[in-house]
Design a protein around this motif. Structure first.
Motif, short mmCIF file in Angstrom:
data_model
loop_
_atom_site.label_atom_id
_atom_site.label_comp_id
_atom_site.label_asym_id
_atom_site.label_seq_id
_atom_site.Cartn_x
_atom_site.Cartn_y
_atom_site.Cartn_z
N LYS A 44 0.80 -1.23 0.00
CA LYS A 44 0.00 0.00 0.00
C LYS A 44 0.84 1.29 0.00
N ALA A 45 2.14 1.15 -0.26
CA ALA A 45 3.05 2.31 -0.29
C ALA A 45 3.10 3.01 1.06
N MET A 58 4.15 3.48 -5.72
CA MET A 58 2.85 3.05 -6.24
C MET A 58 2.17 2.12 -5.25
N ASP A 59 0.87 2.29 -5.10
CA ASP A 59 0.07 1.42 -4.25
C ASP A 59 -0.24 0.15 -5.04
N TRP A 60 0.54 -0.91 -4.77
CA TRP A 60 0.38 -2.15 -5.51
C TRP A 60 -0.89 -2.89 -5.15
N SER A 61 -1.56 -2.46 -4.11
CA SER A 61 -2.82 -3.11 -3.74
C SER A 61 -4.00 -2.54 -4.54
N VAL A 69 -0.06 -0.90 -15.49
CA VAL A 69 1.37 -1.18 -15.49
C VAL A 69 1.58 -2.59 -16.05
N SER A 70 2.36 -2.70 -17.10
CA SER A 70 2.59 -4.02 -17.72
C SER A 70 3.61 -4.83 -16.92
N LEU A 112 -0.80 -8.75 -4.81
CA LEU A 112 -1.17 -7.79 -3.75
C LEU A 112 -2.37 -6.94 -4.14
N GLY A 113 -2.67 -6.88 -5.44
CA GLY A 113 -3.83 -6.12 -5.92
C GLY A 113 -5.14 -6.78 -5.52
N LYS A 114 -6.01 -6.00 -5.00
CA LYS A 114 -7.31 -6.53 -4.54
C LYS A 114 -8.41 -6.19 -5.53
#
Length: 114
Positions: A44-45, A58-61, A69-70, A112-114
């Motif tokens: 979540k940065a 960047m908030d990877w969640s 983002v590729s 981690l992305g929800k």
């Protein structure tokens, strides 16, 4: 005979899945050791180091943001760090990670992305 078939099937599944699980565990361990201090445990940065330096990550969640983002971009960011990709110079490059480890880290970050 049926028992042997079941045993061999279970053994096959175990060996088929174990390497993937181990690599995934390695990526999670590496993330906790190297990335979480800035990106936070949940991506979540909000890592303690990042907060101290008042940096941005960047908030990877955030699944919507991550969809932009590729995998190739994430691979480059991990390998070359922030300075090599026009991002924060605070993010180190992980050039010593082999291709498989980087690929697994990309997969872990995506998880981690929800």
């Amino acid at each position: 005979m049926k028992g042997w078939a079941l045993f061999l099937g279970a053994l096959f599944v175990y060996f088929l899945l174990s390497p993937t699980q181990n690599v995934r565990a390695d990526a999670k361990e590496t993330y906790a050791k190297e990335c979480a201090k800035c990106h936070g445990d949940q991506g979540k940065a909000d890592g303690a180091t990042l907060v101290k330096v008042k940096g941005k990550a960047m908030d990877w969640s955030n699944k919507a943001a991550m969809s932009k983002v590729s995998d190739a971009d994430l691979t480059k960011i991990i390998a070359e760090g922030g300075a090599g990709t026009g991002k924060s110079k605070l993010m180190p490059a992980y050039k010593k990670m082999d291709e498989k480890a980087v690929k697994e880290m990309v997969s872990y970050v995506r998880s981690l992305g929800k």
